[in-house]
Every structure is written in structure tokens, then in C-alpha cells.
Design an enzyme around this catalytic site. Sequence first.
Site, PDB file in Angstrom:
ATOM      1  N   ASP A   1       8.877  -2.076 -26.845  1.00 32.27           N
ATOM      2  CA  ASP A   1       8.539  -2.931 -25.703  1.00 32.27           C
ATOM      3  C   ASP A   1       8.180  -2.065 -24.492  1.00 32.27           C
ATOM      4  OD1 ASP A   1      11.075  -2.017 -25.232  1.00 32.27           O
ATOM      5  OD2 ASP A   1      11.973  -3.986 -24.849  1.00 32.27           O
TER       6      ASP A   1
ATOM      7  N   LYS B   1      13.385  -4.439 -34.043  1.00 29.16           N
ATOM      8  CA  LYS B   1      14.482  -3.749 -33.338  1.00 29.16           C
ATOM      9  C   LYS B   1      14.956  -4.652 -32.212  1.00 29.16           C
ATOM     10  CE  LYS B   1      13.712   0.047 -30.638  1.00 29.16           C
ATOM     11  NZ  LYS B   1      14.071  -0.453 -29.295  1.00 29.16           N
TER      12      LYS B   1
ATOM     13  N   GLU C   1      20.115   5.673 -27.377  1.00 33.13           N
ATOM     14  CA  GLU C   1      19.297   6.183 -26.266  1.00 33.13           C
ATOM     15  C   GLU C   1      20.176   6.669 -25.116  1.00 33.13           C
ATOM     16  OE1 GLU C   1      16.120   3.589 -25.028  1.00 33.13           O
ATOM     17  OE2 GLU C   1      15.623   4.846 -23.299  1.00 33.13           O
TER      18      GLU C   1
HETATM   19  O1  KIV Z   1      10.508   0.617 -26.363  1.00 36.96           O
HETATM   20  C1  KIV Z   1      10.682   1.807 -26.695  1.00 36.96           C
HETATM   21  O2  KIV Z   1       9.809   2.669 -26.552  1.00 36.96           O
HETATM   22  C2  KIV Z   1      11.976   2.165 -27.260  1.00 36.96           C
HETATM   23  C3  KIV Z   1      12.251   3.621 -27.464  1.00 36.96           C
HETATM   24  C4  KIV Z   1      12.641   4.230 -26.175  1.00 36.96           C
HETATM   25  C5  KIV Z   1      13.271   3.857 -28.498  1.00 36.96           C
HETATM   26  O3  KIV Z   1      12.779   1.325 -27.510  1.00 36.96           O
END
Ligand code: KIV
Length: 263
Positions: A43, A111, A180
Site C-alpha cells: 500500500d 498482507k 518492520e
Molecule cells: O507497503 C509496503 O511497501 C510494505 C513494506 C514496507 C513491507 O508494507
Amino acid sequence: MKSILEFSAAHAARRPIVMTTAYDALLARHAARAGIDAVLVGDSVAMVVHGFPSTVHATMEMMVAHTAAVRRGAPDLVVVADLPFLAHRRGREAAVAAAGALVQAGATAVKLEGVAGHEDVIAHLVGSGIPVMGHLGLTPQSVHQLGGYRLQGRSADEAEAIRADARRAAALGVFALVLECVPAALAAAITAELPVPAIGIGAGAETAGQVLVISDLLGLDPDFRPRFVRRYADGAGVVQEALERYARDVRAAHFPAAAEVLA
Ligand code: KIV
């Protein structure tokens, strides 16, 4: 990697899993050719591509369009797509509809951030045949609650809470987890005890894999230089120089040359 089963195979063999984000067909194709294991349609697309100040601006429409583009660019690769802001907090039905739309657009898996308060959604998605990747530590969709983008899990209580969430996510059936911006020692401890791979970003060297935002690793934004990012190219410099040379050539009537003119 062609399927999420290869995540567990890599984990069992202690082979580091390499992920990057991708938002369009062209860079997804480059990622596939470079042997990247899996791409994430993060996202972060809201920030990197659409210029918003945070990921809370990502919408389902955006995620579906970018997921479809990435799938077209990387037909054989595992593609993980983020459930955007609040998509998994509106109840099971809404979460299944959102995850289903992402899978139909080409995602292999979705995710989602956090665990607490949506355990039932995670279990239901997994039970519905949709692979789920968790995301703990710094969860950017909660940026306003967290008070900014900062290291999470510094105190013993915070660290234990993240560790407990990681165990819970694994018990609920996630096939992998993004960690993260947490201290390296915490990430190492979680990685060691988790039955599924923990993929780190700003989480040290002892996770089961790494993920980076593609514009960060390509150095496309000269103003964004967090310590945990390694720049593998001066993308900004390359792009800037090419555009300046092009502009110079057109203005000096050096482009197009005879060989570039269609007869
Ligand atoms: O949205 C994204 O780029 C992420 C990464 C930082 C893992 O969730």
C-alpha cells in the site's frame, strides 16, 4: 518462487527469502528477471506512485489496478497484495470481498497489518483458501496512533507484545510475516521461534528474508534515506541526467537524428 509453499521450503532450508515491492508491470518484470523470490504490491503505492503522505490513502481501486499490472509483468511470481487501510477491520464479509478482489486481480496472497481485534478475519481468510501474510512492528496504516514512523518494540513490554502477536499470527495460519522497524535482537528472537518465515525491513540481519520498497533500493527519491535502506543504484541521478540530456538534445535540434526519423 511460484507458490507460497516455496516460502516454507526456503525457511526450512534456511535460504533467505528476497522480496521487493512492485507497483507496475515493467518493474515487476525486472524483479522476476532478477530472480527476486516474490513481489509485494504494497500500500506504499499510495506514497511512491500516487504522491500521498501516508499509506492510509491507498484504496481498493488502487490496489486492484496495481496488483493486476504487477501480475501481467510477472506472470509466474508469487505476488502479495496489501489489504488497504481498514479493509480488514470492517468485518469478515468485507475482508473476504476485499481479499477476493485482490486475488482475482492476480494476487497469490494478501498482507494485512496487526493481529489484535481481527483474529477472526485472519483465520477466516486462511480457512477460505486465501494465503495471508502478517505485518507487525511498525504498521504504517496506524501511523497516527503510533505518532510517526519510529522503531517499535524498544521497551520490554512492547517487545513482548509484538512477540506474542507474532506467535498468534502464526497460530492463526499466516504463511509468513513482515517485521518492520523493530530492534534486530527482537526480530532475531521472533524469527528463531516462529514456525513461518519472518521477512524483515529495518529489522536487522537475522530474519528469514528481507523486503525493501523498490524506489528506495533503486535510489529514486534523493530525499528519503532511512538508515535501514541500502541503495543499489543512484536511480534519481540516472533518471535526472537522462531527462536533462533529452531536453538539451531536443532544444539543440540534436534529437531526432537522421537514423531516428521514420521514412
Ligand atoms: O507497503 C509496503 O511497501 C510494505 C513494506 C514496507 C513491507 O508494507
